[in-house]
Design a protein around this motif. Structure first.
Motif, short mmCIF file in Angstrom:
data_model
loop_
_atom_site.label_atom_id
_atom_site.label_comp_id
_atom_site.label_asym_id
_atom_site.label_seq_id
_atom_site.Cartn_x
_atom_site.Cartn_y
_atom_site.Cartn_z
N GLY A 84 0.80 -1.23 0.00
CA GLY A 84 0.00 0.00 0.00
C GLY A 84 0.82 1.26 0.00
N VAL A 85 2.13 1.14 0.12
CA VAL A 85 3.04 2.28 0.11
C VAL A 85 4.36 1.84 -0.51
N THR A 86 5.16 2.81 -0.88
CA THR A 86 6.50 2.49 -1.36
C THR A 86 7.36 2.03 -0.19
N ALA A 87 8.46 1.36 -0.47
CA ALA A 87 9.38 0.93 0.57
C ALA A 87 9.92 2.14 1.33
N GLU A 88 10.16 3.21 0.60
CA GLU A 88 10.63 4.46 1.21
C GLU A 88 9.65 4.96 2.27
N ASN A 89 8.37 5.00 1.91
CA ASN A 89 7.35 5.48 2.85
C ASN A 89 7.13 4.52 4.01
N LEU A 90 7.21 3.22 3.74
CA LEU A 90 7.07 2.25 4.83
C LEU A 90 8.23 2.38 5.81
N GLN A 91 9.43 2.57 5.32
CA GLN A 91 10.59 2.77 6.19
C GLN A 91 10.41 4.03 7.03
N ARG A 92 9.90 5.07 6.42
CA ARG A 92 9.64 6.32 7.15
C ARG A 92 8.59 6.10 8.25
N CYS A 93 7.54 5.34 7.93
CA CYS A 93 6.50 5.04 8.92
C CYS A 93 7.08 4.25 10.10
N ILE A 94 7.93 3.29 9.81
CA ILE A 94 8.57 2.49 10.87
C ILE A 94 9.42 3.38 11.76
N GLN A 95 10.21 4.27 11.14
CA GLN A 95 11.05 5.17 11.92
C GLN A 95 10.20 6.11 12.77
N ASP A 96 9.14 6.67 12.19
CA ASP A 96 8.25 7.58 12.94
C ASP A 96 7.59 6.85 14.10
N PHE A 97 7.12 5.63 13.85
CA PHE A 97 6.48 4.84 14.91
C PHE A 97 7.45 4.61 16.05
N ASN A 98 8.67 4.20 15.72
CA ASN A 98 9.67 3.93 16.76
C ASN A 98 10.01 5.19 17.55
N GLN A 99 10.09 6.34 16.88
CA GLN A 99 10.39 7.59 17.58
C GLN A 99 9.24 7.98 18.50
N GLN A 100 8.00 7.89 18.01
CA GLN A 100 6.85 8.27 18.82
C GLN A 100 6.67 7.33 20.01
N ALA A 101 6.97 6.06 19.82
CA ALA A 101 6.83 5.08 20.90
C ALA A 101 8.03 5.11 21.84
N GLY A 102 9.06 5.86 21.45
CA GLY A 102 10.28 5.88 22.26
C GLY A 102 10.99 4.54 22.23
N GLU A 103 10.76 3.80 21.20
CA GLU A 103 11.32 2.46 21.06
C GLU A 103 12.75 2.54 20.53
N THR A 104 13.68 2.00 21.28
CA THR A 104 15.07 1.98 20.82
C THR A 104 15.40 0.66 20.14
N ASN A 105 14.62 -0.38 20.43
CA ASN A 105 14.84 -1.68 19.82
C ASN A 105 13.90 -1.82 18.62
N THR A 106 14.41 -1.55 17.42
CA THR A 106 13.57 -1.59 16.22
C THR A 106 13.14 -3.00 15.86
N ASP A 107 13.77 -4.03 16.45
CA ASP A 107 13.39 -5.40 16.16
C ASP A 107 11.95 -5.70 16.59
N VAL A 108 11.45 -4.97 17.60
CA VAL A 108 10.09 -5.19 18.08
C VAL A 108 9.08 -4.83 17.00
N SER A 109 9.19 -3.62 16.43
CA SER A 109 8.24 -3.21 15.39
C SER A 109 8.46 -4.00 14.11
N LEU A 110 9.70 -4.33 13.77
CA LEU A 110 9.96 -5.12 12.57
C LEU A 110 9.43 -6.54 12.71
N GLY A 111 9.48 -7.09 13.92
CA GLY A 111 8.93 -8.41 14.15
C GLY A 111 7.43 -8.44 13.96
#
Length: 130
Positions: A84-111
């Protein structure tokens, strides 16, 4: 490389990789080496700032038709409609989500994302261009 091209109707048996977005060179599409500030392409030598790195899909699948099992890799923008989005936009969404959640371990959202991809693809019958 074999010049024979064709279509294969097959079912997805499994997703072989949990990281299906990679930083890609815009010139040769090879994987970039990223550090906190810079990127470098080992294949063509292109360099730049890490924030300017572009991303591309790479989905490795095990598929089966009526007779055989195949390992295939699907690259690039042909996967945009599935996500539903480009890889670029999905990567940006993942980064934004991790920043907003204060998540330092990106493996959680990627999992969690990998589980969603498996749920969407496994068992689906698709037509692959080879």
């Amino acid at each position: 490389m074999n010049s024979v091209r064709g279509l294969l109707a097959a079912s997805v048996i499994s997703v072989q990789n949990s990281r299906f977005i990679y930083p890609a060179c815009q010139k040769c599409f090879s994987r970039l080496i990223l550090d906190s500030r810079r990127f470098k392409c080992l294949k063509c030598g292109r360099t730049g700032e890490a924030k300017d790195a572009s991303y591309r899909y790479r989905l490795s699948l095990k598929i089966a038709d009526t007779n055989d099992l195949f390992d295939i890799v699907v690259f690039g923008s042909c996967l945009d409609p599935f996500f539903g989005v480009t890889a670029e936009n999905l990567q940006r969404c993942i980064q934004d989500f991790n920043q907003q959640a204060g998540e330092t371990n990106t493996d959680v959202s990627l999992g969690a994302l990998a589980q969603a991809v498996e749920a969407c693809f496994i068992g689906k019958r698709l037509i692959f261009g080879l």
